[in-house]
Design a protein around this motif. Structure first.
Motif, PDB file in Angstrom:
ATOM      1  N   UNK A 160       0.935  -0.974  -0.080  1.00  0.00           N
ATOM      2  CA  UNK A 160       0.005  -0.006   0.047  1.00  0.00           C
ATOM      3  C   UNK A 160       0.897   1.136  -0.083  1.00  0.00           C
ATOM      4  N   UNK A 161       2.321   1.089  -0.010  1.00  0.00           N
ATOM      5  CA  UNK A 161       3.033   2.293   0.084  1.00  0.00           C
ATOM      6  C   UNK A 161       3.705   2.424  -1.477  1.00  0.00           C
ATOM      7  N   UNK A 162       3.834   3.618  -1.853  1.00  0.00           N
ATOM      8  CA  UNK A 162       4.519   3.490  -3.170  1.00  0.00           C
ATOM      9  C   UNK A 162       5.746   4.438  -3.032  1.00  0.00           C
ATOM     10  N   UNK A 163       6.295   4.437  -1.905  1.00  0.00           N
ATOM     11  CA  UNK A 163       7.756   5.257  -1.552  1.00  0.00           C
ATOM     12  C   UNK A 163       8.634   4.184  -1.263  1.00  0.00           C
ATOM     13  N   UNK A 164       9.377   3.684  -2.078  1.00  0.00           N
ATOM     14  CA  UNK A 164      10.320   2.923  -1.894  1.00  0.00           C
ATOM     15  C   UNK A 164      11.554   3.157  -0.845  1.00  0.00           C
ATOM     16  N   UNK A 165      11.783   4.377  -0.559  1.00  0.00           N
ATOM     17  CA  UNK A 165      12.834   4.816   0.549  1.00  0.00           C
ATOM     18  C   UNK A 165      12.090   4.800   1.830  1.00  0.00           C
ATOM     19  N   UNK A 182      18.568  -7.980   3.343  1.00  0.00           N
ATOM     20  CA  UNK A 182      18.835  -8.062   2.151  1.00  0.00           C
ATOM     21  C   UNK A 182      17.763  -7.092   1.168  1.00  0.00           C
ATOM     22  N   UNK A 183      18.237  -5.994   0.789  1.00  0.00           N
ATOM     23  CA  UNK A 183      17.383  -4.890   0.414  1.00  0.00           C
ATOM     24  C   UNK A 183      17.211  -4.925  -1.104  1.00  0.00           C
ATOM     25  N   UNK A 184      15.950  -5.464  -1.726  1.00  0.00           N
ATOM     26  CA  UNK A 184      15.736  -5.674  -3.193  1.00  0.00           C
ATOM     27  C   UNK A 184      15.178  -4.445  -3.595  1.00  0.00           C
ATOM     28  N   UNK A 185      15.651  -4.184  -4.681  1.00  0.00           N
ATOM     29  CA  UNK A 185      15.207  -2.552  -5.276  1.00  0.00           C
ATOM     30  C   UNK A 185      14.722  -2.695  -6.602  1.00  0.00           C
ATOM     31  N   UNK A 186      13.866  -1.755  -7.085  1.00  0.00           N
ATOM     32  CA  UNK A 186      13.307  -1.736  -8.126  1.00  0.00           C
ATOM     33  C   UNK A 186      14.211  -1.447  -9.674  1.00  0.00           C
ATOM     34  N   UNK A 197      18.260   7.735  -9.668  1.00  0.00           N
ATOM     35  CA  UNK A 197      17.919   8.518  -8.501  1.00  0.00           C
ATOM     36  C   UNK A 197      17.451   7.891  -7.342  1.00  0.00           C
ATOM     37  N   UNK A 198      16.518   6.871  -7.605  1.00  0.00           N
ATOM     38  CA  UNK A 198      15.833   6.100  -6.648  1.00  0.00           C
ATOM     39  C   UNK A 198      16.729   5.307  -5.857  1.00  0.00           C
ATOM     40  N   UNK A 201      18.959   7.263  -3.508  1.00  0.00           N
ATOM     41  CA  UNK A 201      18.500   7.591  -2.302  1.00  0.00           C
ATOM     42  C   UNK A 201      18.045   6.373  -1.290  1.00  0.00           C
ATOM     43  N   UNK A 202      17.734   5.254  -1.861  1.00  0.00           N
ATOM     44  CA  UNK A 202      17.804   4.099  -1.186  1.00  0.00           C
ATOM     45  C   UNK A 202      19.077   3.607  -0.470  1.00  0.00           C
ATOM     46  N   UNK A 203      20.028   3.860  -1.180  1.00  0.00           N
ATOM     47  CA  UNK A 203      21.444   3.445  -0.703  1.00  0.00           C
ATOM     48  C   UNK A 203      21.761   4.489   0.446  1.00  0.00           C
TER      49      UNK A 203
END
Ligand code: GDP
Length: 290
Positions: A160-165, A182-186, A197-198, A201-203
């Motif tokens: 329900x959240x669309x903010x990956x960060x 273990x962080x999976x990203x888009x 950019x995404x 920021x996650x990094x």
């Protein structure tokens, strides 16, 4: 001898050197041509193939074979040493608490790799958790949750959240009991700015101990660009090469390792969570030359 699993044409060429104690220029050229052909077929980047084969040629012509060594074993040893030098050992992965960030294009196998690595760490006695931040690809959440359950490891995601960060931050807090995060990203289809950019920021948010670039074995000549972009954005500590159960030989990984000055961490060899191997140079080099 090392590399006992060589492809038939290179083996044939080497076998013709069998009785010789010295190599002449023609012999060396023939071996080098065969190696170039194999590596290009395996999708190793052309410049890299040339650099490598020049060095093999130079050494084979300039160096003295050690006493008692046949010409065949001498040139094989040089090929092996040069390949190992390039490929390196597997990425160091201490069995301790850590956060690992997975990056790569969509479809490269990140979500599958996250579950595989979590399974691998759990077999080593650690307590991994997968944090799924891919809000972009439909189905990524369900797939990750399902695979985490098959791997029997903790999982955090928020459909329900669309903010990956935000998901990444909340995921770390929610899985505090785990020791390996273990962080999976888009991923995206290509290297657009949004993706870069995404992940930057996650990094910044998760401050990982290790950043692994996940690549499909069939990546081919696109590996260089991709590796450069992720290296600039977050820095790459290791490469995971997936889908090695297919026909692609994974030469793109060599390009990526060379571009990022890193090493290969894992190989993906199938679709289930158990289909993962730690990288081991000999088998991979034989496959590239095969
Ligand atoms: P992501 O978009 O990077 O998260 O990629 P996925 O993990 O969803 O993988 C994309 C597709 O490749 C899925 O159908 C996976 O089952 C498949 N896949 C991933 N790794 C492997 C592998 O090592 N071997 C095979 N045969 N398929 C794989």
């Amino acid at each position: 001898m090392v590399l006992d699993d060589l492809g038939s044409s290179l083996r044939g060429t080497l076998d013709r050197l069998q009785g010789k104690t010295r190599l002449d220029e023609e012999d060396v050229e023939e071996v080098v041509r065969e190696i170039q052909r194999s590596l290009i077929q395996a999708d190793v980047e052309i410049d890299l193939v040339m650099e490598l084969s020049d060095e093999i040629e130079r050494r084979a012509l300039e160096e003295e074979p050690p006493g008692g060594t046949t010409a065949r074993d001498f040139v094989l040893r040089i090929v092996y040493e040069e390949m190992v030098d390039l490929v390196g050992d597997s990425t160091e992965l201490p069995l301790e608490s850590q956060t690992i960030l997975l990056a790569g294009l969509q479809g490269s196998g990140k979500t599958t790799t996250a579950a595989k690595m979590a399974w691998w760490f759990s077999k080593k006695g650690l307590r991994p958790a997968i944090i799924q931040t891919d809000t972009f690809r439909p189905g990524a959440y369900d797939q990750a949750e399902e695979m985490a359950s098959r791997a029997e490891v903790s999982f955090y995601g928020d459909p329900d959240n669309d903010d990956p960060v935000e998901i990444a931050r909340e995921g770390l807090a929610a899985t505090e009991e785990a020791d390996v995060h273990i962080v999976d990203t888009a991923g995206r289809h290509a290297l657009e700015e949004g993706l870069i950019d995404e992940i930057e920021t996650i990094d910044d948010t998760v401050d990982p101990d290790r950043r692994l670039l996940v690549m499909d074995a069939a990546i081919g000549q696109g590996a260089k660009d991709q590796a450069q972009r992720f290296e600039e954005a977050i820095g790459v500590d290791g490469v995971v090469i997936t889908k090695l159960d297919g026909t692609a030989k994974g030469g793109g990984a060599l390009t990526a390792v060379n571009e990022t000055d890193s090493s290969i961490a894992f190989l993906g060899t199938g679709e289930t969570v158990q289909d993962v191997e730690r990288f081991e140079p000999n088998g991979f080099i034989s496959r590239l030359l095969g």
